[in-house]
Design a protein around this motif. Structure first.
Motif, mmCIF file in Angstrom:
data_model
loop_
_atom_site.group_PDB
_atom_site.id
_atom_site.type_symbol
_atom_site.label_atom_id
_atom_site.label_comp_id
_atom_site.label_asym_id
_atom_site.label_seq_id
_atom_site.Cartn_x
_atom_site.Cartn_y
_atom_site.Cartn_z
ATOM 1 N N THR A 143 0.994 -1.089 0.038
ATOM 2 C CA THR A 143 -0.025 -0.004 -0.223
ATOM 3 C C THR A 143 0.856 1.030 0.037
ATOM 4 O OG1 THR A 143 -2.026 -1.233 1.212
ATOM 5 C CG2 THR A 143 -1.345 1.022 1.267
ATOM 6 N N ALA A 144 1.742 1.064 0.755
ATOM 7 C CA ALA A 144 3.032 2.578 0.768
ATOM 8 C C ALA A 144 3.931 2.213 -0.735
ATOM 9 C CB ALA A 144 4.150 2.363 2.109
ATOM 10 N N SER A 146 2.892 2.010 -3.248
ATOM 11 C CA SER A 146 1.779 2.613 -4.397
ATOM 12 C C SER A 146 1.302 4.260 -4.133
ATOM 13 C CB SER A 146 0.112 1.768 -3.798
ATOM 14 O OG SER A 146 -0.884 2.841 -2.776
ATOM 15 N N TYR A 147 2.377 4.619 -2.829
ATOM 16 C CA TYR A 147 2.060 5.748 -3.140
ATOM 17 C C TYR A 147 2.674 6.069 -4.303
ATOM 18 C CZ TYR A 147 -1.769 5.408 0.656
ATOM 19 O OH TYR A 147 -3.168 5.093 1.137
ATOM 20 N N SER A 151 6.174 10.819 -0.581
ATOM 21 C CA SER A 151 5.213 11.778 -0.329
ATOM 22 C C SER A 151 4.595 11.089 1.429
ATOM 23 C CB SER A 151 4.345 10.520 -1.417
ATOM 24 O OG SER A 151 3.871 9.809 -1.119
ATOM 25 N N GLY A 153 2.278 9.049 1.924
ATOM 26 C CA GLY A 153 2.104 7.793 2.118
ATOM 27 C C GLY A 153 3.268 6.456 2.152
ATOM 28 N N ARG A 154 5.258 7.342 1.956
ATOM 29 C CA ARG A 154 6.090 6.261 1.612
ATOM 30 C C ARG A 154 6.117 6.675 2.964
ATOM 31 N NH1 ARG A 154 7.937 4.753 -3.091
ATOM 32 N NH2 ARG A 154 6.661 5.240 -4.681
ATOM 33 N N VAL A 229 -2.629 11.695 2.051
ATOM 34 C CA VAL A 229 -1.173 11.141 1.776
ATOM 35 C C VAL A 229 -0.107 10.783 0.802
ATOM 36 C CG1 VAL A 229 -2.029 9.015 2.739
ATOM 37 C CG2 VAL A 229 -2.836 9.595 0.641
ATOM 38 N N ASP A 230 -0.799 12.005 -0.435
ATOM 39 C CA ASP A 230 0.072 12.046 -1.200
ATOM 40 C C ASP A 230 0.576 13.474 -1.277
ATOM 41 O OD1 ASP A 230 -2.363 14.156 -0.886
ATOM 42 O OD2 ASP A 230 -2.916 13.486 -3.568
ATOM 43 N N ASP A 252 -6.691 8.716 3.681
ATOM 44 C CA ASP A 252 -6.782 9.217 2.516
ATOM 45 C C ASP A 252 -7.522 9.805 1.667
ATOM 46 O OD1 ASP A 252 -8.800 8.813 3.630
ATOM 47 O OD2 ASP A 252 -7.806 6.261 3.711
ATOM 48 N N SER A 253 -7.109 9.322 0.665
ATOM 49 C CA SER A 253 -8.386 10.294 0.217
ATOM 50 C C SER A 253 -10.138 10.234 0.265
ATOM 51 C CB SER A 253 -8.145 9.747 -1.375
ATOM 52 O OG SER A 253 -9.043 8.908 -1.601
#
Length: 465
Positions: A143-144, A146-147, A151, A153-154, A229-230, A252-253
């Protein structure tokens, strides 16, 4: 191992200098133990070292024995040590470890540290490590990954404590004591609603000092800074600095709680971004002494070639005044002074502008005011230097007119340098380019060209030659 086998003590206070750096004698003793394949001696020497010092040790030994040192360290080479390693050294070690070994190390690390390690692997190696991970760890890391890179999220950790808003303080305390699967390192609890949206935070100290029957939502602090996250990690660091945060929820979004970022992670970002901007201004690439020679060469040579191109512009301007220089050789003696001082003035302004842009101090709302300030500062600096160089030149060469020419040229060049130093980074930033990357090339070209043009042009126009 006897005392005569090693010239150093295994106690950390004797193996670190006054600046908490490993002493050369200690590093040499470890290298000797590795070279004679005495793993027991290596482990005894590093037994009392902090994980960060072990990472420093791995970085300081020659590259050809790092793999042997890693093998000799045994279980001391754990996730905490790997997380402290320089990126290049860590990647080098990962290349010789098998997927299962890397997966075992990743399983002991916080999610953000595991992601930082795995994201640098080749696609095939990355997939092999992911396949060897525990399913829960694998899902979190995938999942991480995918960001976007760099960012929130990472960067975020998934290991956090979140409780529903309808619980009481007693419910929270009982759950924390009962559930052995919870993370053990935390100081703040996030309170979420039925959609898992964060609605507040509660420090452990508040919980410990509050009666058990009080609702957690009556204790929590509702005001909080939420990190998307972004969001770029540099912007994350600026928010921590601006609001004095210790930790922050990442959403998240859809607004659901996805993880958290803590101040220790942000400190790494601040250090990394500050060093990165300074190195980009110089065109030195990553500027890491552990970076492979080939990578350093590619990073630096392209900017040297770019500088060569901009230097040709200044050379072309000089060639237009070849006859004037031949007539009065003194001009050739004084030209570097005008260009050098203009370049220094431009570099000063550029460094301030790039830093101000990076910290959000320089924005669209105050850019005009900043430009006016730099013009005023350039006039003050230019006037001061012009008086000194003008008087000095007039006295040394016995030519007051030459002193007036170089003084005027100096004011012009420092004024242009001040404008270029702020306008070039601003322009690059407006074009969505990193102002630290190419600013120095353009500013140097402008100050050199204008300096030569102003000095030689004024010399011709004034009738000196």
């Amino acid at each position: 191992m006897t005392d005569t086998d090693s010239p150093v003590d295994a106690r950390p206070d004797t193996n670190l200098d006054e600046d908490d750096r490993l002493k050369p004698a200690f590093v040499r003793a470890v290298i000797d133990a590795v070279e004679r394949e005495d793993s027991e001696a290596v482990r005894l020497l590093v037994a009392a070292l902090h994980t960060a010092d072990i990472a420093d040790l791995i970085e300081q030994v020659p590259g050809e024995i790092r793999h042997d040192l890693a093998g000799a360290l045994g279980d001391r080479l754990d996730g905490d040590v790997i997380a402290e390693l320089n990126d290049w050294v860590r990647d080098e070690l990962m290349e010789v470890l098998g997927p299962v070994q890397v997966a075992d190390i990743a399983g002991t690390m916080d999610t953000d540290d595991a992601v930082a390690m795995i994201e640098e692997l080749d696609d095939s190696d990355q997939q092999a490590v992911l396949d060897a991970l525990d399913p829960d760890d694998r899902a979190a890391i995938e999942t991480a990954l995918s960001y976007p890179e760099e960012s929130a999220g990472r960067l975020m950790q998934r290991e956090l404590i979140a409780v529903p808003q309808h619980w009481t303080v007693g419910d929270v305390i009982d759950w924390l004591r009962r559930d052995e699967e919870l993370t053990t390192d935390f100081w703040e609890i996030f309170v979420v609603d039925h959609r898992h949206h964060p609605i507040g935070t509660c420090q452990l100290s508040w919980i410990l000092r509050t009666p058990r029957d009080i609702a957690i939502e009556d204790v929590m602090q509702r005001e909080q800074t939420l990190i998307p996250v972004d969001m770029d990690q540099e912007e994350v660091a600026l928010r921590f600095q601006k609001y004095g945060l210790i930790s922050a929820a990442v959403v998240d979004s859809s607004g659901r709680l996805a993880g958290m970022i803590t101040v220790d992670d942000v400190l790494h970002i601040v250090q990394e971004e500050a060093g990165e901007d300074a190195l980009l201004l110089s065109g030195a690439g990553d500027g890491d002494i552990n970076e492979p020679l080939r990578e350093s060469y590619k990073a630096r040579v392209r900017w040297l070639i770019a500088n060569l191109g901009t230097a040709l512009v200044a050379s072309f301007i000089i060639s237009r005044f070849e006859d004037a220089i031949a007539t009065m050789a003194t001009l050739a003696v004084l030209m570097p002074i005008v260009a050098s001082l203009g370049g220094n003035a431009g570099t000063q302004t550029m460094a301030v502008a790039v830093r101000a842009l990076a910290t959000n101090q320089l924005t669209r709302s105050n850019s005009l005011r900043t430009i006016r300030r730099e013009i005023a500062l350039a006039l003050l600096n230019g006037g001061t230097v012009a008086v000194l160089i003008g008087i000095g030149t007039g006295v040394v060469f016995g030519n007051p007119r030459l002193g007036g020419v170089i003084a005027t040229a100096m004011i012009v060049n420092i004024l242009i340098a001040g404008l270029a130093g702020v306008l070039v980074p601003l322009t690059l930033e407006r074009l969505d380019q990193d102002p630290a990357v190419a600013s120095s090339v353009f500013v140097t070209m402008i100050t050199d060209s204008i300096g030569f043009l102003a000095f030689l042009g004024l010399a011709v126009a004034s009738g000196l030659v």
